[in-house]
Write a protein that holds these residues in place. Structure first.
Motif, mmCIF file in Angstrom:
data_model
loop_
_atom_site.group_PDB
_atom_site.id
_atom_site.type_symbol
_atom_site.label_atom_id
_atom_site.label_comp_id
_atom_site.label_asym_id
_atom_site.label_seq_id
_atom_site.Cartn_x
_atom_site.Cartn_y
_atom_site.Cartn_z
ATOM 1 N N TYR A 208 -15.926 4.168 -7.379
ATOM 2 C CA TYR A 208 -15.260 3.000 -7.150
ATOM 3 C C TYR A 208 -14.274 2.674 -8.426
ATOM 4 C CZ TYR A 208 -17.817 1.206 -3.229
ATOM 5 O OH TYR A 208 -18.574 1.060 -2.062
ATOM 6 N N GLU A 216 -8.970 -4.284 -3.865
ATOM 7 C CA GLU A 216 -10.331 -4.498 -3.579
ATOM 8 C C GLU A 216 -10.647 -5.738 -4.195
ATOM 9 O OE1 GLU A 216 -9.535 -0.357 -2.944
ATOM 10 O OE2 GLU A 216 -8.935 -1.399 -4.573
ATOM 11 N N THR A 219 -9.627 -8.456 -1.870
ATOM 12 C CA THR A 219 -10.676 -8.450 -0.811
ATOM 13 C C THR A 219 -11.936 -9.188 -1.166
ATOM 14 O OG1 THR A 219 -9.649 -6.448 0.009
ATOM 15 C CG2 THR A 219 -11.666 -7.288 1.303
ATOM 16 N N CYS A 388 -0.354 8.384 1.148
ATOM 17 C CA CYS A 388 -1.917 7.961 1.139
ATOM 18 C C CYS A 388 -2.601 7.971 2.501
ATOM 19 C CB CYS A 388 -1.946 6.541 0.785
ATOM 20 S SG CYS A 388 -1.761 6.259 -1.204
ATOM 21 N N ARG A 389 -1.857 7.610 3.432
ATOM 22 C CA ARG A 389 -2.350 8.055 4.927
ATOM 23 C C ARG A 389 -2.448 9.501 5.363
ATOM 24 N NH1 ARG A 389 0.945 4.825 7.480
ATOM 25 N NH2 ARG A 389 -0.484 3.017 7.535
ATOM 26 N N LYS A 392 -5.731 10.563 3.548
ATOM 27 C CA LYS A 392 -6.868 10.176 4.304
ATOM 28 C C LYS A 392 -7.182 11.079 5.498
ATOM 29 C CE LYS A 392 -7.601 5.759 4.496
ATOM 30 N NZ LYS A 392 -8.843 5.327 3.416
ATOM 31 N N GLY A 492 -2.755 5.737 -6.161
ATOM 32 C CA GLY A 492 -3.609 6.104 -5.235
ATOM 33 C C GLY A 492 -4.650 7.365 -5.256
ATOM 34 N N LYS A 494 -7.447 9.690 -7.230
ATOM 35 C CA LYS A 494 -8.757 9.149 -7.436
ATOM 36 C C LYS A 494 -8.947 9.252 -8.928
ATOM 37 C CE LYS A 494 -10.172 9.152 -3.366
ATOM 38 N NZ LYS A 494 -10.162 7.643 -2.629
ATOM 39 N N HIS A 606 -2.198 -1.659 0.873
ATOM 40 C CA HIS A 606 -3.433 -0.794 0.758
ATOM 41 C C HIS A 606 -4.655 -1.345 1.402
ATOM 42 C CE1 HIS A 606 -2.433 2.931 -1.835
ATOM 43 N NE2 HIS A 606 -1.203 1.988 -2.018
ATOM 44 N N ASN A 610 -6.712 0.703 4.052
ATOM 45 C CA ASN A 610 -8.167 0.799 3.935
ATOM 46 C C ASN A 610 -8.954 0.097 4.979
ATOM 47 O OD1 ASN A 610 -7.918 2.571 1.613
ATOM 48 N ND2 ASN A 610 -7.647 1.009 0.331
ATOM 49 N N TYR A 612 -9.885 -2.999 5.113
ATOM 50 C CA TYR A 612 -10.614 -4.310 4.320
ATOM 51 C C TYR A 612 -10.173 -5.529 5.249
ATOM 52 C CZ TYR A 612 -11.023 -1.465 0.458
ATOM 53 O OH TYR A 612 -11.103 -0.389 -0.512
ATOM 54 N N SER A 788 -8.666 -0.350 13.074
ATOM 55 C CA SER A 788 -8.308 -0.022 11.703
ATOM 56 C C SER A 788 -9.114 -1.050 11.081
ATOM 57 C CB SER A 788 -6.951 -0.178 11.480
ATOM 58 O OG SER A 788 -6.443 -1.399 11.786
#
Length: 792
Positions: A208, A216, A219, A388-389, A392, A492, A494, A606, A610, A612, A788
């Motif tokens: 994380y 995040e 969210t 980023c898509r 993923k 984006g 890691k 974002h 993701n 959220y 989604s």
């Protein structure tokens, strides 16, 4: 006379007597224990008269119930106020409870400021370590090394004998192709080492800790639970890897991750006070204030930090939180100032002061910079989200370490030849913001001087650009293209990666180029009508550093869509109130232009990527649908899973919990009438039955669960003991009718922070609408994939 019995002792007595009764059923003709006969309660025990662990907590990846958390805090406060009148000790405890919020803010500010200072010092040292080392003290950065040297002269102020590059240290030669190649190789090697350590630590110890953290955090502050995201391991690893990631030279900043670090500090101190650790709503008030402290130390802008938390991050921001955010930001800034990481008594590296006012005609290039910022913001968001898509949905996402290594290698190889991309991004912005004084030795200040000039140092007139300026312009143009492209692929990954500094760098480069162009036009064509009124020959008319600052604000605004907080942060950076109007013009223009290509900023994009469950307050819902169109169950689905108030057994409840994954169940009078009584949470139901089986004898699978107010009577001595769970029943669940417009329902979910609402008609239960259903419906109305929304 009446006798008052201790409930705890009464519970123990009941348990022991029940064990005896279970061994000899005929021991009591009524089936009731003596203590129950004394109290007239019948053979029954309500387990939730005394609180027990886990009730009121939430599962991971679930949404909190804001109304319920608010109600629980009100009950807690009322209880403390009542007790405070009983004794002095209870009064002291109530005062300590009232002051606990300020104590938490003080601790958050101090720890956040300390961590920010340590990060700044470590980044400075490790960034310089890629190029060389200080012989007098290995732990000194280049600037600190040259401060302490007595051999540095004014003529050679950019060189100091105590600081040596790696080639000079290893081979004894500082010039030549061999030394350049060796320095180049070691620069790339150090960058790869730092980034590899960063991504490895994140992947192994705290997944994380990657990314910016702001999507995040937004969210979580909206009421979503992500366990471990603000944990102690995340705090430790994010702090360490943030230093490594920024020092590697990647196109990222530390400002966004500092908000995540500050919120981790807030969560850490919340666990020390039950007022916050046991109430998710109160915890989020603290996290909002912590976010303000994070921005305060990131930019040295306490007021801007408070406004950033209010405008960009927070979902629920009462007035009390505003005061505490201000206090936390103040303490954090004071702590950072005490550490003084940059050695200039300032809170940020790029603090500047300008000596020339701006003129009305300059609003035209300022607005053009705003247009550029909006276009860059829209381009970056589309490019970064597409990348980023792809990450993923393809094999690229399975090899995060390789991706980081490759991007770092490309960045380091391309960055080293250009002096403006080789240095840290903060130093680049600092140089671009600077006004050219008499002591500046930068290429950007290589103007042709008039030998007859005799003016104060801070009022140097506009001069023709020298060869150094033209050379710098080419290098800046190449740096601009490089930063625009590489930032899209970097954000984006890691590793901890902030976006504020790279965005500001793009805008500052563009702004400085425009500023120099306007300055030279004003010098060579001062007789033009646009310059004649305000730019006389020999006057200091144009400040290119101001254009860099306006460009930085425009690009940051285009990417994040901030307005008010952005302007305040930028003028706190510069200390100049008179430049608010240019900053406002650029920020508003960039937002308008960027909004023309899409309403979402990078963080909202974002959040959507993701999946959220975030209901943005700024989104408008204009479709004419009704609650009945969205509620579950649909016509083709099985009926709604409900509990009855007095005819459901423990086995029925356990089977329902096992066979479904719903977060809660409506309670009705009977399956025939479907008259709504209330709503019970799945977790509380599970914990209550588990605890009842452990602590109360006689509760078996065939025991009837009662949600009624009246105590049930046991017909026969050998009948299983009933279980009363009235205390965990929410008797006032939020309900709407089936003909309520969805526009109203969406507004209710946003403003009240609901988890779910029940749909009724004349008191009869028809269905349920959850936050996820609302988000699915909104996505469907916008022609997006409703699935989604990944989380419950």
């Amino acid at each position: 006379s009446s006798v008052s019995l201790d409930p705890y002792l009464l519970t123990i007595a009941n348990n022991k007597i029940n064990r005896i009764l279970s061994l000899c059923p005929g021991a009591s003709s009524t089936g009731a224990t003596p203590s129950e006969e004394m109290n007239g309660t019948g053979n029954l025990m309500d387990f939730l008269d005394e609180p027990f662990p886990d009730v009121g907590t939430y599962e991971d990846f679930h949404t909190i119930d804001w109304l319920r958390e608010k109600s629980r805090d009100t009950d807690r406060h009322r209880k403390i106020t009542t007790k405070s009148k009983e004794s002095y000790w209870e009064l002291i405890k109530s005062l300590l409870d009232a002051w606990s919020g300020w104590v938490v803010m003080l601790l958050i500010g101090m720890l956040t400021g300390t961590l920010a200072g340590v990060i700044d010092l470590a980044v400075d040292w490790m960034t310089d370590l890629k190029e060389g080392v200080c012989l007098s003290a290995l732990y000194y950065s280049r600037e600190q090394c040259c401060w302490t040297s007595n051999e540095t002269t004014f003529e050679d102020r950019d060189k100091c004998p105590q600081w040596q590059k790696w080639a000079e240290l290893m081979t004894g030669h500082s010039e030549g192709a061999g030394a350049y190649v060796l320095n180049y190789f070691l620069y790339v090697l150090w960058a790869l080492l730092f980034s590899f350590l960063a991504v490895s630590l994140v992947r192994v110890f705290a997944p994380y800790a990657c990314g910016s953290g702001i999507p995040e955090i937004k969210t979580i502050l909206s009421g979503f639970i992500i366990r471990g995201y603000l944990g102690k391991w995340t705090l430790l690893i994010k702090t360490v890897t943030l230093v490594l990631a920024v020092s590697s030279g990647l196109s990222l900043g530390k400002e966004g991750p500092l908000v995540h670090v500050a919120c981790c500090c807030g969560n850490l101190f919340c666990s020390l006070f039950s007022k916050y650790s046991k109430n998710e709503g109160k915890r989020r008030e603290v996290l909002s204030a912590a976010a303000a402290a994070g921005v305060s130390v990131a930019f040295g802008a306490p007021i801007g930090g408070v406004l950033f938390s209010l405008e960009e991050v927070s979902y629920y921001f009462p007035l009390k939180t505003l005061w505490r955010s201000f206090f936390a930001a103040l303490v954090a800034a004071f702590t950072l100032r005490a550490i003084n990481p940059f050695g200039n008594s300032r809170l940020v590296l790029f603090y500047v002061e300008y000596h020339t006012p701006w003129y009305m005609a300059e609003l035209v290039p300022f607005i053009l910079l705003g247009v550029f910022g909006g276009l860059w913001g829209a381009l970056f968001i589309r490019g970064n989200i597409a990348w980023c898509r792809r990450r993923k949905t393809t094999l690229l996402g399975k090899y995060p370490v390789l991706e980081v290594i490759v991007i770092t290698g490309i960045t380091a190889v391309l960055a080293f030849p250009n002096p403006y991309t080789r240095r840290s991004t903060s130093e680049l912005i600092s140089e671009l913001f600077n006004d050219c004084g008499a002591l500046e030795s930068s290429q950007l200040c290589d103007y042709v001087n008039n030998p007859n000039m005799s003016r104060p140092v801070d009022d140097i007139p506009d001069r023709p650009a020298g060869p150094g300026v033209y050379s710098a312009l080419w290098q800046l143009a190449l740096a601009l293209i490089f930063k625009i492209v590489i930032t899209i692929f970097t954000f984006g990954m890691k590793i901890p990666s902030g976006l504020f500094i790279p965005s500001m760098a793009v805008g500052a480069i563009a702004g400085r180029i425009v500023g120099i162009a306007v300055e030279q036009m004003a010098y060579h064509h001062h007789d033009w009508i646009i310059f004649k009124n305000w730019c006389r020959p020999g006057a200091d008319c144009v400040t290119p550093g101001l254009y860099a600052m306006v460009g930085a604000a425009a690009c940051l605004g285009g990417v994040t869509r901030m307005t008010v907080s952005l302007v305040v942060i930028m003028f706190e950076l510069t200390g100049g109130l008179e430049y608010i109007v240019p900053l406002m013009a650029a920020a508003v223009t960039s937002k308008w232009v960027a909004d023309a290509f899409g309403k979402e900023g990078i963080y909202e994009s974002h959040i959507q990527l993701n999946g959220y469950p975030y209901l943005d307050v700024r989104d408008e819902f204009t479709h004419r649908t009704l609650a009945t169109d969205v509620m579950r169950p649909r016509r083709s689905e099985p009926p709604l899973a409900v509990l009855t108030q007095d005819s459901t057994t423990v086995e029925d409840v356990e089977t329902l919990i096992k066979d479904t994954d719903y977060n809660g169940f409506p309670v009705v009078v009977s399956r025939e009438s479907e008259r709504l009584i209330g709503f019970v949470q799945r977790r509380e139901l599970t914990v209550a039955i588990k605890t009842a089986r452990q602590k109360q004898d006689g509760v078996v699978s065939s025991s009837v669960v009662y949600f009624t107010e009246d105590n049930p009577q046991v017909a026969e001595a050998c009948d299983p003991q009933p279980l009363k769970l009235r205390r965990i029943l929410n008797l006032s669940p939020f309900t709407v009718t089936d003909h309520t417009p969805m526009e109203t329902v969406v507004d209710i979910f946003r403003k009240l922070g609901l988890r779910q609402c029940l749909v009724t008609r004349s008191g009869r239960l028809l269905g349920i609408i959850t936050k996820k259903d609302v988000l699915r419906h909104m996505a469907q109305m916008m022609n997006q994939d409703p699935e989604s929304i990944m989380f419950n």
